[in-house]
Design a protein around this motif. Structure first.
Motif, PDB file in Angstrom:
ATOM      1  N   ILE A   1       0.863  -1.178   0.000  1.00 31.93           N
ATOM      2  CA  ILE A   1       0.000   0.000   0.000  1.00 31.93           C
ATOM      3  C   ILE A   1       0.903   1.233   0.000  1.00 31.93           C
ATOM      4  O   ILE A   1       1.859   1.317   0.769  1.00 31.93           O
ATOM      5  CB  ILE A   1      -0.926  -0.012   1.224  1.00 31.93           C
TER       6      ILE A   1
ATOM      7  N   GLU B   1      -8.672   1.500   5.494  1.00 32.33           N
ATOM      8  CA  GLU B   1      -7.347   1.856   5.993  1.00 32.33           C
ATOM      9  C   GLU B   1      -7.528   2.704   7.260  1.00 32.33           C
ATOM     10  O   GLU B   1      -7.480   3.940   7.211  1.00 32.33           O
ATOM     11  CB  GLU B   1      -6.564   2.622   4.928  1.00 32.33           C
TER      12      GLU B   1
ATOM     13  N   GLU C   1      -6.049   4.476  -3.696  1.00 33.57           N
ATOM     14  CA  GLU C   1      -6.556   4.879  -2.389  1.00 33.57           C
ATOM     15  C   GLU C   1      -7.410   6.134  -2.521  1.00 33.57           C
ATOM     16  O   GLU C   1      -7.148   7.005  -3.348  1.00 33.57           O
ATOM     17  CB  GLU C   1      -5.397   5.149  -1.430  1.00 33.57           C
TER      18      GLU C   1
END
Length: 199
Positions: free
Chosen positions: A71, A93, A110
């Motif tokens: 990530i 997250e 994201e």
């Protein structure tokens, strides 16, 4: 899993397990400190795993071959996961107030959420949106596939925690105050108190 077996994560053991219906067990090692968490079946016939300690998402074939994807944002701490309506796996997250998605090829995108509360669990709604619980601030975000988030406010006594899609087209979530709630895609909520069973 996609192979008809039960798959599970071993958080403190840094392993993933595969349990056949005849009881045969196989375990597959992850790197030390991975923090194996939520595991779901992807649209590609593989398993996808959140590693909250190592900040990775792992893809696991039914044969146990593991490939990991980083990530981009440090300390994201991936937690809840779900197969989204777009055939990608979506995840929360909590460490950075974002949701993410990973394609079957491993590309991660994201999306920031408004900086309030901590995103916890995620579900895929019958309306094609994702739903993310924010228990600390008592709301749920409706997240479009574009990443745009819209807050659904809860009452002061409603604490959305684990959430899943029900067979009736609604979202269902647990509350730590002894209730289970149903929410329609339009945001209408009905709560049911879990009765204490007499011993």
């Amino acid at each position: 899993g996609p192979d008809g077996n039960i798959w599970f994560s071993e958080h403190s053991g840094d392993r993933v397990g595969r349990l056949a219906i005849d009881g045969k067990l196989a375990e597959f090692d992850l790197p030390t400190g991975a923090g194996a968490g939520e595991i779901v079946t992807g649209s590609d016939g593989n398993l996808w795993l959140a590693e909250d300690r190592s900040n990775l998402i792992a893809k696991i074939t039914p044969q146990g071959v593991i490939k990991q994807f980083a990530i981009q944002t440090p300390n994201a701490g991936p937690a809840g996961m779900v197969l989204g309506p777009d055939a990608n796996v979506w995840f929360t997250e909590p460490g950075v107030h974002k949701v993410g998605k990973i394609t079957p090829n491993g590309a991660i995108t994201e999306y920031p959420l408004p900086d309030q509360g901590v995103p916890f669990w995620i579900a895929s709604g019958s309306d094609g949106n994702l739903y993310v619980t924010m228990p600390r601030v008592r709301l749920i975000y409706r997240v479009a596939r574009s990443g745009e988030a819209q807050a659904i406010e809860m009452g002061p006594e409603t604490i959305p925690t684990f959430i899943t899609a029900g067979p009736d087209g609604n979202l269902w979530f647990t509350e730590p105050n002894g209730k289970i709630a149903k929410m329609t895609p339009a945001g209408q909520i009905t709560e049911y108190r879990v009765a204490k069973v007499a011993e």
